[in-house]
Design a protein around this motif. Structure first.
Motif, short mmCIF file in Angstrom:
data_model
loop_
_atom_site.label_atom_id
_atom_site.label_comp_id
_atom_site.label_asym_id
_atom_site.label_seq_id
_atom_site.Cartn_x
_atom_site.Cartn_y
_atom_site.Cartn_z
N VAL A 80 2.26 6.35 -13.26
CA VAL A 80 3.24 5.91 -14.26
C VAL A 80 4.64 5.90 -13.64
O VAL A 80 5.06 6.86 -12.98
CB VAL A 80 3.21 6.81 -15.50
N GLY A 81 5.35 4.81 -13.83
CA GLY A 81 6.68 4.65 -13.24
C GLY A 81 6.66 4.11 -11.83
O GLY A 81 7.71 4.02 -11.19
N ARG A 82 5.49 3.68 -11.34
CA ARG A 82 5.35 3.23 -9.96
C ARG A 82 4.94 1.76 -9.90
O ARG A 82 4.42 1.19 -10.86
CB ARG A 82 4.31 4.09 -9.24
N VAL A 83 5.13 1.18 -8.72
CA VAL A 83 4.72 -0.20 -8.43
C VAL A 83 3.70 -0.14 -7.31
O VAL A 83 3.98 0.43 -6.24
CB VAL A 83 5.93 -1.07 -8.02
N VAL A 84 2.52 -0.71 -7.53
CA VAL A 84 1.45 -0.65 -6.54
C VAL A 84 0.94 -2.06 -6.27
O VAL A 84 1.17 -2.99 -7.05
CB VAL A 84 0.28 0.25 -7.03
N ASP A 85 0.22 -2.21 -5.15
CA ASP A 85 -0.40 -3.49 -4.85
C ASP A 85 -1.82 -3.49 -5.43
O ASP A 85 -2.27 -2.48 -5.98
CB ASP A 85 -0.37 -3.78 -3.35
N PRO A 86 -2.54 -4.60 -5.37
CA PRO A 86 -3.88 -4.66 -5.98
C PRO A 86 -4.90 -3.72 -5.38
O PRO A 86 -5.99 -3.55 -5.94
CB PRO A 86 -4.28 -6.13 -5.77
N PHE A 87 -4.59 -3.09 -4.23
CA PHE A 87 -5.51 -2.15 -3.61
C PHE A 87 -5.13 -0.70 -3.91
O PHE A 87 -5.75 0.22 -3.38
CB PHE A 87 -5.56 -2.39 -2.11
N GLY A 88 -4.09 -0.50 -4.73
CA GLY A 88 -3.68 0.84 -5.08
C GLY A 88 -2.74 1.48 -4.09
O GLY A 88 -2.51 2.70 -4.15
N ALA A 89 -2.15 0.70 -3.20
CA ALA A 89 -1.17 1.24 -2.25
C ALA A 89 0.23 1.10 -2.84
O ALA A 89 0.54 0.10 -3.48
CB ALA A 89 -1.25 0.49 -0.93
#
Length: 444
Positions: A105-114
């Motif tokens: 929560v509050g984060r930005v991730v790529d489609p692989f969860g990185a």
């Protein structure tokens, strides 16, 4: 008691004996600009699995299996294919998955969860990104009406907990602003936002200017920018839904946004055509329908002690054409649609919602009998005004000729002014303003 029963490492040793220490290896036997063909993995890999290879710089890159046959498999890469050559090694990677946690929560991730912000990201238990929807016979009905802060939605087009709605809009009519407003204000515990195929600058602008700190504080963003390969863009929506399901399974009320389904469909079309599928739906493959249906069905109310996923999925429509394939397919899967009108936007009224072309299937249950009466009257007056607008604006109508039209001419501007309010705290407050604009009382 034997010495073996006291050995704390005995369970680990037992588990190690069950691990297959062989790794299936395939070889590239054909490649082109859209992907490559691998021999040697057809009996190991499954459709949709990940496989791994090394690019020209020696980095490990993933690809997705998009077609299988007896002689080999076809894969579309998630990264650069430059430097690949015939005979290059390819390793099986297994089904795609994601490991979301509450720390996202509050984060930005790529489609692989990185993480895309450079900071460490906690990982939870791994989940498949192609999860099944809750059992149809056990799902709850739509829940209570949710507050959005947007008067036109809180009155004419209510959103209920677990409802799935399409937001249909052309470019430049305020779609991003409305999505940001909903992400900040829509009732719920956590917001999950899939940004599919956005320009990189717009991702940063959306986080900073549209969502802001208030919206970002309860949001997980899964982003794949326009320059990324088609499989990455398609996976962004599937991964975001997986994150939403993680929070739903913990009992949370989740607001899910996908911007946009049109770009998801375009990414899927690239992959499907590269795999040999024909384009039958005005340029889109037939497999688009089950893809969108699956995404929509994974949202909605949960079962037992699960929470729910209230979904808003945006569709870019050229020239307000709601009959184009993506819009038409999605309308049949969702519980309502909100249409943004260019003519309303050009008249300076935002959000530019075309009430008469929009539908919420949570009605009439989501409103009280008194509120449904107000909705019906407002719709009737808007319809009268729309049918007579050309005659009125051209000066061909004489006041007093049609009492209902006279009332519409007098009241519709006041109703439309209410629809511009985006600072409200509850649906009853919005209905009180609507009743006032219609010259009626409202008991609440």
């Amino acid at each position: 008691m034997t010495i073996d029963t006291l050995d704390p490492f005995a369970p680990i040793r037992a588990r190690l004996t069950t691990i297959d220490r062989s790794v299936p290896v395939g070889r590239i036997v054909a490649l082109d600009g859209t992907g490559f063909t691998v021999a040697g993995l057809s009996r190991v890999a499954r459709l949709g699995d990940d496989i791994r290879y090394r690019d020209g710089a020696g980095r490990v890159v993933r690809a997705e299996v998009v077609r299988l046959d007896r002689d080999g498999l076809r894969a579309t890469p998630f990264g650069p294919a430059e430097g690949l050559a015939l005979g290059a090694e390819v390793l099986a990677g297994g089904p795609p998955g994601l490991s979301p946690s509450t720390g996202w929560v509050g984060r930005v991730v790529d489609p692989f969860g990185a993480p895309l912000d450079g900071r460490p990201l906690p990982q939870g238990q791994r989940r498949p990104i192609t999860g099944a929807p809750p059992a149809a016979t056990r799902r709850r009905a739509l829940g209570a009406r949710l507050s959005t802060g947007v008067a036109v939605l809180d009155t004419m087009l209510p959103l209920a907990a677990g409802q799935r709605v399409g937001l249909f809009a052309g470019s430049g009519v305020g779609k991003s602003s409305l999505l940001g407003q909903l992400a900040r204000r829509l009732q719920g515990d956590v917001c999950v936002l899939a940004l599919v195929g956005e320009r990189g600058r717009e991702v940063a602008d959306f986080i900073r200017d549209v969502l802001g700190p208030e919206g970002m504080a309860r949001t997980v963003i899964v982003a794949a920018t326009a320059d990324m390969p088609a499989p990455v863009r398609r996976r962004a929506a599937l991964s975001a839904m997986t994150v939403a399901e993680f929070f739903r399974d913990q009992g949370a009320r989740v607001a899910f946004f996908c911007d946009s389904v049109t770009r998801l469909a375009e990414a899927h079309r690239e992959i499907a055509l590269a795999a040999g599928e024909s384009a039958e739906l005005r340029g889109h493959p037939a497999s688009l329908t089950p893809l969108l249906a699956s995404l929509a069905e994974r949202a909605g109310p949960g079962v037992d002690d699960q929470g729910d996923i209230t979904a808003v999925m945006s569709v870019l429509v050229a020239g307000s054409d709601l009959e184009e394939p993506v819009a038409d397919i999605l309308r049949g899967q969702l519980d309502g649609h909100v249409v943004l009108s260019r003519s309303i936007a050009e008249a300076g009224r935002f959000p530019a919602v075309d009430v008469l072309r929009s539908v919420s299937r949570s009605l009439p249950r989501a409103a009280t009998p008194e509120e449904n009466s107000l909705i019906a009257e407002a719709r009737r007056l808007l319809g009268v005004m729309e049918r007579s607008e050309l005659m009125v604006n051209s000066g061909l109508y004489d006041r007093g000729s049609a009492p209902e039209l006279d009332r519409a001419i007098s009241l519709v501007p006041r109703v439309e002014e209410v629809f511009t309010r985006t600072d409200l705290t509850s649906p009853p407050q919005a209905f009180a303003l609507l009743a006032q604009a219609l010259g009626r009382g409202y008991a609440g």
